[in-house]
Scaffold this motif. Structure first.
Motif, PDB file in Angstrom:
ATOM      1  N   ASN A   5       0.820  -1.198   0.000  1.00  0.00           N
ATOM      2  CA  ASN A   5       0.000   0.000   0.000  1.00  0.00           C
ATOM      3  C   ASN A   5       0.862   1.260   0.000  1.00  0.00           C
ATOM      4  OD1 ASN A   5      -2.966  -0.759   0.227  1.00  0.00           O
ATOM      5  ND2 ASN A   5      -2.084  -2.000   1.878  1.00  0.00           N
ATOM      6  N   HIS A   6       0.625   2.095  -1.001  1.00  0.00           N
ATOM      7  CA  HIS A   6       1.218   3.436  -1.104  1.00  0.00           C
ATOM      8  C   HIS A   6       2.748   3.404  -0.967  1.00  0.00           C
ATOM      9  CE1 HIS A   6      -2.869   4.836  -1.071  1.00  0.00           C
ATOM     10  NE2 HIS A   6      -3.085   4.290   0.113  1.00  0.00           N
ATOM     11  N   LEU A   7       3.354   2.489  -1.713  1.00  0.00           N
ATOM     12  CA  LEU A   7       4.813   2.320  -1.647  1.00  0.00           C
ATOM     13  C   LEU A   7       5.506   3.362  -2.524  1.00  0.00           C
ATOM     14  CD1 LEU A   7       6.583   0.088  -0.220  1.00  0.00           C
ATOM     15  CD2 LEU A   7       6.940  -0.849  -2.502  1.00  0.00           C
ATOM     16  N   HIS A   8       6.507   4.004  -1.935  1.00  0.00           N
ATOM     17  CA  HIS A   8       7.345   4.962  -2.654  1.00  0.00           C
ATOM     18  C   HIS A   8       8.800   4.589  -2.438  1.00  0.00           C
ATOM     19  CE1 HIS A   8       4.237   8.131  -3.486  1.00  0.00           C
ATOM     20  NE2 HIS A   8       3.644   7.515  -2.468  1.00  0.00           N
ATOM     21  N   LEU A  50      15.725  -5.861  -0.094  1.00  0.00           N
ATOM     22  CA  LEU A  50      17.078  -5.650  -0.611  1.00  0.00           C
ATOM     23  C   LEU A  50      17.258  -4.170  -0.939  1.00  0.00           C
ATOM     24  CD1 LEU A  50      17.342  -8.796  -2.877  1.00  0.00           C
ATOM     25  CD2 LEU A  50      18.561  -8.390  -0.734  1.00  0.00           C
ATOM     26  N   GLU A  51      16.150  -3.532  -1.299  1.00  0.00           N
ATOM     27  CA  GLU A  51      16.078  -2.073  -1.342  1.00  0.00           C
ATOM     28  C   GLU A  51      15.050  -1.664  -0.300  1.00  0.00           C
ATOM     29  OE1 GLU A  51      18.013  -0.211  -2.954  1.00  0.00           O
ATOM     30  OE2 GLU A  51      18.772  -1.416  -4.625  1.00  0.00           O
ATOM     31  N   LYS A  52      15.362  -0.655   0.479  1.00  0.00           N
ATOM     32  CA  LYS A  52      14.460  -0.227   1.538  1.00  0.00           C
ATOM     33  C   LYS A  52      13.486   0.823   0.980  1.00  0.00           C
ATOM     34  CE  LYS A  52      16.361  -2.739   4.800  1.00  0.00           C
ATOM     35  NZ  LYS A  52      17.775  -2.641   4.799  1.00  0.00           N
ATOM     36  N   PRO A  53      12.188   0.560   1.041  1.00  0.00           N
ATOM     37  CA  PRO A  53      11.212   1.561   0.589  1.00  0.00           C
ATOM     38  C   PRO A  53      11.342   2.855   1.396  1.00  0.00           C
ATOM     39  CG  PRO A  53      10.157  -0.562   0.990  1.00  0.00           C
ATOM     40  CD  PRO A  53      11.535  -0.658   1.540  1.00  0.00           C
ATOM     41  N   THR A  54      11.009   3.947   0.774  1.00  0.00           N
ATOM     42  CA  THR A  54      11.047   5.239   1.446  1.00  0.00           C
ATOM     43  C   THR A  54       9.772   5.483   2.238  1.00  0.00           C
ATOM     44  OG1 THR A  54      12.370   6.061  -0.413  1.00  0.00           O
ATOM     45  CG2 THR A  54      11.471   7.712   1.091  1.00  0.00           C
ATOM     46  N   GLN A  55       8.668   4.960   1.724  1.00  0.00           N
ATOM     47  CA  GLN A  55       7.358   5.200   2.345  1.00  0.00           C
ATOM     48  C   GLN A  55       6.432   4.072   1.933  1.00  0.00           C
ATOM     49  OE1 GLN A  55       5.835   9.131   1.487  1.00  0.00           O
ATOM     50  NE2 GLN A  55       3.714   8.508   1.831  1.00  0.00           N
ATOM     51  N   GLY A  56       5.453   3.779   2.785  1.00  0.00           N
ATOM     52  CA  GLY A  56       4.465   2.774   2.445  1.00  0.00           C
ATOM     53  C   GLY A  56       4.555   1.533   3.315  1.00  0.00           C
ATOM     54  N   THR A  57       3.659   0.578   3.065  1.00  0.00           N
ATOM     55  CA  THR A  57       3.614  -0.646   3.859  1.00  0.00           C
ATOM     56  C   THR A  57       3.668  -1.876   2.961  1.00  0.00           C
ATOM     57  OG1 THR A  57       1.182  -0.765   3.877  1.00  0.00           O
ATOM     58  CG2 THR A  57       2.240   0.490   5.648  1.00  0.00           C
ATOM     59  N   GLU A  66       6.426  -1.339   7.808  1.00  0.00           N
ATOM     60  CA  GLU A  66       6.006   0.016   7.487  1.00  0.00           C
ATOM     61  C   GLU A  66       7.243   0.893   7.366  1.00  0.00           C
ATOM     62  OE1 GLU A  66       2.835   3.498   8.824  1.00  0.00           O
ATOM     63  OE2 GLU A  66       3.239   1.818  10.183  1.00  0.00           O
ATOM     64  N   ALA A  67       7.512   1.360   6.142  1.00  0.00           N
ATOM     65  CA  ALA A  67       8.670   2.224   5.909  1.00  0.00           C
ATOM     66  C   ALA A  67       8.459   3.566   6.631  1.00  0.00           C
ATOM     67  CB  ALA A  67       8.859   2.452   4.416  1.00  0.00           C
ATOM     68  N   PRO A  68       9.546   4.157   7.127  1.00  0.00           N
ATOM     69  CA  PRO A  68      10.952   3.759   6.971  1.00  0.00           C
ATOM     70  C   PRO A  68      11.502   2.976   8.158  1.00  0.00           C
ATOM     71  CG  PRO A  68      10.855   5.993   7.790  1.00  0.00           C
ATOM     72  CD  PRO A  68       9.431   5.501   7.703  1.00  0.00           C
ATOM     73  N   HIS A  69      10.669   2.158   8.812  1.00  0.00           N
ATOM     74  CA  HIS A  69      11.107   1.399   9.990  1.00  0.00           C
ATOM     75  C   HIS A  69      11.315  -0.059   9.590  1.00  0.00           C
ATOM     76  CE1 HIS A  69       9.986   4.990  12.151  1.00  0.00           C
ATOM     77  NE2 HIS A  69       8.753   4.902  11.665  1.00  0.00           N
TER      78      HIS A  69
END
Length: 252
Positions: A5-8, A50-57, A66-69
């Motif tokens: 959901n709402h991944l950036h 392997l890449e950390k999302p900036t935002q989203g779940t 839940e990014a960025p955690h």
């Protein structure tokens, strides 16, 4: 099985993934297609962190991020249950095919050597490489190496398998042997997402096809709907260049 959901995703000032949301049901195979640079591989790599999302779940099974955690324990658990097949095989060059497959079973799942080797032979047999168990990667063709990589992923019995352009590093004559193995895997209803440029393959194996462009999901539909009755103009434009050879031929 998978809910996004709402991944950036940003790399510096570059906005690579733009508000991505989708779900994958258990047992589904989703083929991800689109032009180069559309964000397909970044999306797959974000699902395995392997890449950390900036935002989203991201939710896979019972695991929720839940990014960025990104708590280390959650990341570790997610990677235990999400298999990954890379473009470039990523086999250990100093280990035989058998030991490459068994390594994760021993180090991650803590299985004893005898059990790990027995299970690894089972999965090497599934990809048609039982007779190559004692060969090192340098002694195998590219297609055989990728089949070992697929066996290694399957042996971990993951909830989800992600494949990032699994045939892109292969010579053309080796592509079909790997696609045939992947097709057999998808028949077992393993939940999977496959980034591919092989459009005929995507049409044949997938439950749904996701078309991406410029970091967005433009359209996601069944193969028949997307390839033969696309709703979005951008999807039509992408497919038109491959329709000249045959109305039913979507090879790149």
């Amino acid at each position: 099985m998978i809910e996004v959901n709402h991944l950036h995703k940003y790399f510096g000032d570059q906005h690579i993934l733009k508000d991505i949301s989708f779900d994958v049901k258990a047992g589904e195979t989703i083929a991800v297609i689109g032009p180069s640079g559309s964000g397909k591989s970044t999306l797959i790599r974000c699902l395995n962190l392997l890449e950390k999302p900036t935002q989203g779940t991201i939710k896979i099974g019972d695991m929720f991020i839940e990014a960025p955690h990104f708590p280390k324990k959650t990341v570790y658990e997610l990677r235990k249950h999400v298999g990954m097949v890379f473009q470039s095989f990523n086999l250990f060059p100093h280990l035989t095919a058998l030991k490459n497959v068994a390594q994760g079973l021993m180090t991650v799942q803590k299985k004893d050597k005898a059990t790990a080797f027995e299970e690894s032979m089972h999965y090497l047999s599934k990809v048609g490489l039982a007779e190559k168990a004692d060969h090192y990667p340098s002694q195998l063709s590219g297609g055989q190496q990728q089949r070992v990589a697929i066996a290694r992923s399957l042996a971990m019995q993951p909830q989800v398998i992600l494949m990032d352009e699994p045939t892109s590093a292969l010579d053309p004559e080796l592509v079909q042997e790997v696609l045939a193995v992947i097709k057999e895997v998808t028949k077992e209803q393993v939940t999977s997402m496959i980034v591919t440029h092989e459009l005929n393959f995507a049409k044949d194996v997938s439950s749904r096809v996701m078309f991406m462009d410029q970091g967005r999901i433009i359209e996601c539909a069944t193969p028949n709907e997307l390839f033969f009755s696309p709703k979005q103009e951008r999807t039509m434009m992408f497919l038109e260049k491959f329709a000249a050879m045959s109305v039913h031929d979507f090879s790149i």
